[in-house]
Scaffold this motif. Structure first.
Motif, PDB file in Angstrom:
ATOM      1  N   PRO B 152       0.819  -1.234   0.000  1.00 51.52           N
ATOM      2  CA  PRO B 152       0.000   0.000   0.000  1.00 51.52           C
ATOM      3  C   PRO B 152       0.846   1.275   0.000  1.00 51.52           C
ATOM      4  CG  PRO B 152      -0.956  -1.613   1.479  1.00 51.52           C
ATOM      5  CD  PRO B 152       0.368  -2.168   1.042  1.00 51.52           C
ATOM      6  N   ALA B 153       1.885   1.306   0.796  1.00 50.37           N
ATOM      7  CA  ALA B 153       2.747   2.496   0.829  1.00 50.37           C
ATOM      8  C   ALA B 153       3.464   2.675  -0.509  1.00 50.37           C
ATOM      9  CB  ALA B 153       3.763   2.386   1.955  1.00 50.37           C
ATOM     10  N   LEU B 154       3.862   1.592  -1.137  1.00 51.94           N
ATOM     11  CA  LEU B 154       4.550   1.697  -2.424  1.00 51.94           C
ATOM     12  C   LEU B 154       3.600   2.180  -3.509  1.00 51.94           C
ATOM     13  CD1 LEU B 154       6.800  -1.516  -2.433  1.00 51.94           C
ATOM     14  CD2 LEU B 154       7.286   0.773  -1.573  1.00 51.94           C
ATOM     15  N   TYR B 155       2.375   1.663  -3.494  1.00 49.27           N
ATOM     16  CA  TYR B 155       1.378   2.120  -4.477  1.00 49.27           C
ATOM     17  C   TYR B 155       1.108   3.616  -4.286  1.00 49.27           C
ATOM     18  CZ  TYR B 155       0.178  -2.843  -5.254  1.00 49.27           C
ATOM     19  OH  TYR B 155       0.224  -4.180  -5.556  1.00 49.27           O
ATOM     20  N   ALA B 156       0.984   4.027  -3.026  1.00 49.05           N
ATOM     21  CA  ALA B 156       0.718   5.435  -2.743  1.00 49.05           C
ATOM     22  C   ALA B 156       1.885   6.306  -3.198  1.00 49.05           C
ATOM     23  CB  ALA B 156       0.454   5.635  -1.248  1.00 49.05           C
ATOM     24  N   THR B 157       3.093   5.838  -2.990  1.00 43.05           N
ATOM     25  CA  THR B 157       4.283   6.582  -3.422  1.00 43.05           C
ATOM     26  C   THR B 157       4.317   6.701  -4.930  1.00 43.05           C
ATOM     27  OG1 THR B 157       5.504   5.812  -1.481  1.00 43.05           O
ATOM     28  CG2 THR B 157       6.796   6.675  -3.320  1.00 43.05           C
ATOM     29  N   ARG B 158       4.032   5.618  -5.610  1.00 49.70           N
ATOM     30  CA  ARG B 158       4.044   5.648  -7.078  1.00 49.70           C
ATOM     31  C   ARG B 158       2.987   6.607  -7.597  1.00 49.70           C
ATOM     32  NH1 ARG B 158       3.699   0.107 -10.359  1.00 49.70           N
ATOM     33  NH2 ARG B 158       1.683  -0.014  -9.262  1.00 49.70           N
ATOM     34  N   ALA B 159       1.814   6.554  -7.015  1.00 51.78           N
ATOM     35  CA  ALA B 159       0.742   7.444  -7.463  1.00 51.78           C
ATOM     36  C   ALA B 159       1.117   8.905  -7.217  1.00 51.78           C
ATOM     37  CB  ALA B 159      -0.557   7.102  -6.725  1.00 51.78           C
ATOM     38  N   ALA B 160       1.719   9.183  -6.068  1.00 49.32           N
ATOM     39  CA  ALA B 160       2.102  10.558  -5.752  1.00 49.32           C
ATOM     40  C   ALA B 160       3.218  11.043  -6.690  1.00 49.32           C
ATOM     41  CB  ALA B 160       2.566  10.651  -4.299  1.00 49.32           C
ATOM     42  N   LEU B 161       4.149  10.169  -7.021  1.00 46.68           N
ATOM     43  CA  LEU B 161       5.219  10.544  -7.954  1.00 46.68           C
ATOM     44  C   LEU B 161       4.645  10.866  -9.331  1.00 46.68           C
ATOM     45  CD1 LEU B 161       8.077   8.017  -7.090  1.00 46.68           C
ATOM     46  CD2 LEU B 161       8.261  10.510  -7.090  1.00 46.68           C
ATOM     47  N   LEU B 162       3.718  10.042  -9.776  1.00 45.23           N
ATOM     48  CA  LEU B 162       3.100  10.279 -11.084  1.00 45.23           C
ATOM     49  C   LEU B 162       2.346  11.597 -11.080  1.00 45.23           C
ATOM     50  CD1 LEU B 162       1.839   6.718 -12.045  1.00 45.23           C
ATOM     51  CD2 LEU B 162       3.563   8.071 -13.226  1.00 45.23           C
ATOM     52  N   ALA B 163       1.667  11.868  -9.972  1.00 36.56           N
ATOM     53  CA  ALA B 163       0.910  13.114  -9.875  1.00 36.56           C
ATOM     54  C   ALA B 163       1.859  14.311  -9.956  1.00 36.56           C
ATOM     55  CB  ALA B 163       0.115  13.148  -8.574  1.00 36.56           C
ATOM     56  N   ARG B 164       2.994  14.214  -9.270  1.00 39.17           N
ATOM     57  CA  ARG B 164       3.962  15.321  -9.293  1.00 39.17           C
ATOM     58  C   ARG B 164       4.548  15.478 -10.691  1.00 39.17           C
ATOM     59  NH1 ARG B 164       7.436  16.361  -3.870  1.00 39.17           N
ATOM     60  NH2 ARG B 164       5.717  16.305  -2.385  1.00 39.17           N
ATOM     61  N   GLN B 165       4.841  14.361 -11.330  1.00 36.40           N
ATOM     62  CA  GLN B 165       5.412  14.440 -12.678  1.00 36.40           C
ATOM     63  C   GLN B 165       4.419  15.062 -13.634  1.00 36.40           C
ATOM     64  OE1 GLN B 165       6.664  10.428 -13.495  1.00 36.40           O
ATOM     65  NE2 GLN B 165       8.280  10.502 -11.962  1.00 36.40           N
ATOM     66  N   ASN B 166       3.153  14.707 -13.481  1.00 32.11           N
ATOM     67  CA  ASN B 166       2.134  15.271 -14.361  1.00 32.11           C
ATOM     68  C   ASN B 166       1.960  16.758 -14.137  1.00 32.11           C
ATOM     69  OD1 ASN B 166       1.652  12.818 -15.561  1.00 32.11           O
ATOM     70  ND2 ASN B 166      -0.023  12.275 -14.182  1.00 32.11           N
ATOM     71  N   GLU B 167       2.132  17.176 -12.890  1.00 24.81           N
ATOM     72  CA  GLU B 167       2.011  18.597 -12.589  1.00 24.81           C
ATOM     73  C   GLU B 167       3.256  19.355 -13.030  1.00 24.81           C
ATOM     74  OE1 GLU B 167       1.431  18.791  -8.400  1.00 24.81           O
ATOM     75  OE2 GLU B 167      -0.493  17.767  -8.446  1.00 24.81           O
ATOM     76  N   GLY B 168       4.355  18.610 -13.267  1.00 23.86           N
ATOM     77  CA  GLY B 168       5.598  19.251 -13.664  1.00 23.86           C
ATOM     78  C   GLY B 168       6.161  20.076 -12.548  1.00 23.86           C
ATOM     79  N   SER B 169       6.037  19.551 -11.295  1.00 26.06           N
ATOM     80  CA  SER B 169       6.415  20.317 -10.132  1.00 26.06           C
ATOM     81  C   SER B 169       7.906  20.418 -10.009  1.00 26.06           C
ATOM     82  CB  SER B 169       5.823  19.653  -8.872  1.00 26.06           C
ATOM     83  OG  SER B 169       6.383  20.194  -7.719  1.00 26.06           O
ATOM     84  N   ASP B 170       8.462  21.587  -9.768  1.00 24.17           N
ATOM     85  CA  ASP B 170       9.881  21.770  -9.518  1.00 24.17           C
ATOM     86  C   ASP B 170      10.279  21.292  -8.139  1.00 24.17           C
ATOM     87  OD1 ASP B 170       9.925  24.941 -11.237  1.00 24.17           O
ATOM     88  OD2 ASP B 170      10.253  22.903 -11.946  1.00 24.17           O
TER      89      ASP B 170
END
Lengths: 104, 180
Positions: B152-170
Motif C-alpha cells: 500500500p505504501a509503495l502504491y501510494a508513493t508511485r501514485a504521488a510521484l506520477l501526480a507530481r510528474q504530471n504537474e511538472g512540479s519543480d
C-alpha cells in the motif's frame, strides 16, 4: 495487487484452505483463483463475496471519512532529497537500537 | 551491533568500482516511500571482474555472513566466483546488513533490473536504483506477508510521484532531479 486480492487470500489462509479446495468449494478453477489472488484479474464484488463465503466467512464493509495520514507521509518523504531519505533511515535505525538498549 | 548506515554501504561499493543496482526496500525509500528497512539489497553485475571488486568492497567493510539465529560466520568466501552464483547472500558489515541479491523475483537478474534503473545522487555519489515499478513487481511476485504489507505504501508513493510528474512540479527532488 489490490483490495480484492488481499481479501481473497486472507480469507483462504484464515480458513486453512488450499487454492484447489477453495476453488472447488466456490465452483471455479484453481487457475482463476490464482489470478485473483495475484491481482492479475480483478474479480467483481459479487465474486469476492462468494469466495469469502466459501471460506466460511462473511464480508462486511463500512463507509468512513478518508484518512490523509498516509498521503501526508508520502508527500513529506517526496519533499526530501534521496540523501535525506537515507539519513532519515539511519536516524530511525539508531532510535530503534537505542530503544532496545534502554529496555535492557 | 554496527549502526545501520545505508549511505556508507553504497559509498563503499561505489568507491570500489562495483557495478550494481540498489533493489528491495532501500530502493523504494530512495524513490520516496515513507517506510523503513533494516538492510540494503543490491544486485551486482555478474562478471568475474565485478565479483572481485565486490569481494574487495565487502572485505573493506569487514563483512561476515549473516545467518539467522546464529553467530556471524567468518570469514568471507575466499573465491569471488561465489558472487557469480544465483543464491542471495546476506552479510553484516561495519555499516550494517547488506544482502547481495543476484536475481530479483518478478524482474530478473542484473541486466533486467539495470534496464529500468534510475540514477540518484546521494551525497555526491551517483547510485543506480531499481525502478519503483520493479520494486513493486518484485514484492507482488514474492507475496510474503511482509511484502504485501509494504505494497500500500509503495502504491501510494508511485501514485504521488506520477501526480507530481504530471504537474511538472519543480519541488520534486526525486527521480526527475536524479535523471540529470
Amino acid at each position: 495487487m489490490g483490495l480484492a486480492a488481499d481479501l481473497i487470500l486472507s480469507a483462504r489462509l484464515r480458513a486453512g484452505l488450499s487454492q484447489r479446495e477453495l476453488a472447488r468449494r466456490a465452483g471455479t478453477s484453481q487457475s482463476t483463483l490464482n489470478r485473483y489472488e495475484r491481482g492479475k484479474v480483478e474479480p467483481s464484488l459479487r465474486t469476492v463475496n462468494r469466495l469469502v463465503h466459501a471460506c466460511g466467512l462473511e464480508l462486511r464493509t463500512t463507509l468512513a471519512e478518508p484518512d490523509p495520514h498516509d498521503a501526508i507521509l508520502v508527500q513529506e518523504s517526496l519533499d526530501l532529497t534521496p540523501e535525506e531519505r537515507l539519513a532519515k533511515l539511519t536516524s530511525w535505525s539508531r532510535f530503534v537500537a537505542a530503544s532496545r538498549t534502554a529496555k535492557d | 551491533m554496527a549502526q545501520f548506515d545505508p549511505a556508507a554501504i553504497l559509498r563503499v561499493l561505489t568507491e570500489h568500482g562495483v557495478v550494481f543496482v540498489v533493489v528491495g526496500h532501500t530502493a523504494a525509500i530512495l524513490h520516496g516511500s515513507p517506510t523503513v528497512t533494516d538492510d540494503v539489497d543490491v544486485t551486482p553485475a555478474r562478471d568475474i571482474d565485478n565479483a572481485e571488486r565486490l569481494y574487495e568492497a565487502l572485505t573493506s567493510m569487514h563483512a561476515v555472513h549473516r545467518v539467522p539465529n546464529a553467530a556471524p560466520v567468518d570469514p568471507l568466501p575466499v573465491d569471488e566466483r561465489d558472487f557469480l552464483r544465483w543464491q542471495a547472500q546476506s552479510y553484516t558489515t561495519d555499516f550494517g546488513p547488506l544482502d547481495v541479491v543476484p536475481f530479483t523475483v518478478g524482474v530478473g537478474g542484473y541486466e533486467a533490473v539495470a534496464a529500468q534503473a534510475q540514477t540518484f545522487d546521494v551525497g555526491g555519489v551517483r547510485i543506480s536504483v531499481a525502478s519503483l515499478d520493479d520494486v513493486i513487481a518484485s514484492k507482488e511476485a514474492l507475496g510474503r506477508p511482509k511484502d504485501r504489507s509494504q505494497l500500500p505504501a509503495l502504491y501510494a508513493t508511485r501514485a504521488a510521484l506520477l501526480a507530481r510528474q504530471n504537474e511538472g512540479s519543480d519541488a520534486n527532488e526525486g527521480p526527475s532531479q536524479a535523471e540529470m
